[in-house]
Enzyme design. Structure first.
Site, short mmCIF file in Angstrom:
data_model
loop_
_atom_site.label_atom_id
_atom_site.label_comp_id
_atom_site.label_asym_id
_atom_site.label_seq_id
_atom_site.Cartn_x
_atom_site.Cartn_y
_atom_site.Cartn_z
N ARG A 60 -10.93 -0.08 3.27
CA ARG A 60 -12.44 -0.19 3.62
C ARG A 60 -13.15 -0.54 2.14
O ARG A 60 -14.34 -1.15 2.10
CB ARG A 60 -12.89 0.82 4.18
CG ARG A 60 -12.66 2.44 3.45
CD ARG A 60 -12.73 3.47 4.33
NE ARG A 60 -11.60 3.40 5.23
CZ ARG A 60 -11.37 4.46 6.19
NH1 ARG A 60 -12.31 5.24 6.53
NH2 ARG A 60 -10.02 4.39 6.82
N LYS A 82 1.75 7.91 0.51
CA LYS A 82 2.31 7.99 1.78
C LYS A 82 3.62 8.93 1.65
O LYS A 82 4.34 8.90 0.68
CB LYS A 82 2.31 6.60 2.29
CG LYS A 82 1.05 5.87 2.65
CD LYS A 82 1.44 4.49 3.01
CE LYS A 82 -0.05 3.85 3.10
NZ LYS A 82 -0.81 4.06 4.50
N GLU A 132 -8.09 2.83 1.33
CA GLU A 132 -8.53 1.86 0.51
C GLU A 132 -8.89 0.62 0.96
O GLU A 132 -9.70 -0.25 0.50
CB GLU A 132 -7.20 1.44 -0.63
CG GLU A 132 -6.24 0.52 -0.16
CD GLU A 132 -5.39 0.96 0.94
OE1 GLU A 132 -5.24 0.13 1.81
OE2 GLU A 132 -5.23 1.99 1.23
N ASP A 160 -5.76 6.65 -0.11
CA ASP A 160 -5.03 5.95 1.00
C ASP A 160 -6.05 5.26 2.03
O ASP A 160 -5.49 4.47 2.85
CB ASP A 160 -3.87 6.80 1.81
CG ASP A 160 -3.22 5.78 2.49
OD1 ASP A 160 -2.91 4.56 2.18
OD2 ASP A 160 -2.53 6.34 3.65
N ASP A 198 0.92 -1.21 0.00
CA ASP A 198 0.21 0.01 -0.05
C ASP A 198 0.99 1.32 -0.09
O ASP A 198 1.29 1.47 1.05
CB ASP A 198 -0.89 -0.17 1.15
CG ASP A 198 -1.91 1.44 1.33
OD1 ASP A 198 -1.91 2.01 0.18
OD2 ASP A 198 -2.17 1.59 2.38
#
Length: 495
Positions: free
Chosen positions: A354, A280, A352, A350, A273
């Site tokens: 959920r 990030k 993501e 970010d 991620d």
């Protein structure tokens, strides 16, 4: 490491190393004093001198005479006699193995089951002895070329006990614990592998291999075309920025009655991620390979169920993808349609996890579940709220939540329940879609669960946020395997 029961006189034991408990205050156990009397009071002497303190976790290795069948004795501290806590016991087990694992010892005999722990039975003590020993011995070697596993690693542990406990009872508890430990180790391995190896396709192949080894398992893999046909627009939107295709992995352990509704475990499987367009910070981004720890824990629990052939029906569902920036990736402000038909405005790419979980939770209804539990490294807010010690727990059914809390206490893999009140839902309001995918900085763990709750209204559901407990950073960087033990205990209790 193999764990087997052992009885008989302490004087007649033959072992490379005997583990004996000692206390910082109070009377020593009969087994320790009996052994000490037969060996010229050496233990009493080192305790008096302060060489061994008896404090929880303190250890001292004694060399025995060449003529002795017991070559070494490891004194293991458990604190005050009669006041050994669960934390004291587990700390002592861990430190005892840590002090031995680099010595040329293949086997030990442990008498540590003789220590009384307030409120804990023999099954718990065996479980912790096995799990903490295995945890101390765990080594990641999959991508190392210069570091081989230690040649002196422990291979066998005899669990000495009195005739009050049958060998069958001890061995059964050890076998159960060993299967839980196998599941934890498998979860750790998957999580510790780098993102260029452990891709969604790698997880899918791992599931297929697991299915080949266990007759109770049925494994199904949905590719992107099949997910699109099911209307999983939310899940598929996350994988658009990646060259790795998304997979929806289902592992069904069918060993209970056909009429029994299954427990469904849904694990977030983001194999890497980067945050997508809402990228990030670069510092610490390597740890985002751990964003699939929820999925890894589902693999571990399903493996445990299959190894023990537990008489229960359990389904593992792992939605897996990467979240990367790309010209085709989700953009802030995009609106996607979930499998449930609800539209979602993506305010932050970010958030993501959920987005893939909501479609997997909708999909899980097809199994007509008894309960559904999702496991996800979902929010940094959970780390702020609970630190690295407790898993966040939310849900729509208090009985299920209490079962998980109880299982966590039994397993020493604790969770803490947070509120899931309707008052938080307005934070997810969007002017352009049914839901926004974030609810602002306030109560981030709760609003994330509120988002998922819109897709779980048809069944009993609990959500475990493991963002703080799934891995460690710094010099001890690595996956913890949590909450495999908690979920294993929950399933064992259900059995």
């Amino acid at each position: 490491m193999q764990f087997v029961s052992k009885t008989g006189s302490i004087d007649k034991l033959s072992t490379p190393c005997l583990l004996l408990p000692v206390f910082s205050k109070g009377k020593q156990l009969e087994i320790t004093t009996h052994f000490d009397q037969a060996h010229d009071g050496q233990i009493a002497a080192v305790l008096k001198q302060g060489d061994a303190s008896g404090k929880a976790g303190n250890t001292l290795l004694l060399q025995m005479p060449a003529s002795s069948k017991i070559k070494r004795v490891l004194l293991v501290g458990f604190g005050e006699q009669g006041n050994t806590s669960a934390e004291d016991y587990t700390k002592a087990i861990s430190e005892s193995i840590n002090s031995l694992k680099n010595l040329p010892i293949k086997a030990v005999c442990s008498t540590l089951l003789a220590v009384e722990v307030s409120g804990k039975d023999i099954d718990w003590k065996v479980r912790q002895l096995v799990l903490k020993s295995r945890e101390a011995l765990y080594q990641y070697t999959d991508t190392l070329t210069t570091s081989a596993p230690d040649a002196n690693i422990l291979e066998k542990c005899q669990l000495w006990h009195t005739d009050d406990y049958t060998a069958k009872m001890i061995n059964s508890a050890a076998d159960t614990a060993s299967s839980i430990a196998n599941g934890i180790d498998s979860a750790k391995k998957l999580a510790n592998l780098p993102g260029n190896i452990c891709t969604p396709s790698y997880l899918a192949e791992t599931a297929k291999e697991l299915g080949k080894h266990h007759a109770s398992l049925k494994v199904t893999i949905l590719d992107e075309a099949k997910m699109e046909a099911l209307g999983m627009g939310s899940l598929l939107s996350v994988s658009r920025g990646s060259r790795q295709p998304a997979k929806l992995i289902t592992m069904e352990h069918k060993a209970g009655p056909s009429s029994q509704k299954p427990i469904v475990l849904v694990g977030k499987g983001l194999t890497f991620d980067a945050g997508g367009i809402s990228i990030k910070p670069s510092s610490g981004m390597d740890e985002m390979k751990y964003d699939m720890c929820g999925g890894a824990s589902v693999f571990g629990v399903i493996q445990m169920c299959a190894e023990l052939n537990l008489p229960i029906n359990v389904v593992g569902v792992v939605p897996s993808s990467e979240n990367l920036p790309d010209g085709d990736a989700n953009k802030p402000g995009d609106i996607v349609t979930s499998m449930a038909g609800l539209t979602i405005e993506i305010l932050n790419t970010d958030a993501e996890g959920r987005l893939i979980l909501c479609d997997a939770l909708t999909y899980s209804a097809k199994f007509k579940p008894e309960v559904v539990i999702d496991i996800a490294t979902l929010t940094g807010a959970c780390v702020v709220a609970l630190g690295k010690h407790a898993t966040g727990l939310l849900g729509n059914n208090d009985k299920l939540a209490n079962e998980l809390l109880d299982a966590g206490i039994k397993a020493n893999d604790k969770a803490w329940q947070l509120p899931l009140w309707d008052e938080y839902k307005p934070q997810l309001k969007s002017n352009f879609a049914d839901l926004a995918n974030i609810g602002g900085p306030a109560g981030g763990t709760i609003t994330a669960a509120c988002f998922l709750s819109h897709f779980t209204e048809d069944y009993k559901w609990a959500h475990l946020d493991i963002a703080g407990t799934a891995w460690k950073s710094g010099t001890d960087k690595g996956a913890t395997g949590r909450p495999v033990h908690m979920l294993s205990q929950f399933i064992l209790d259900r059995c």
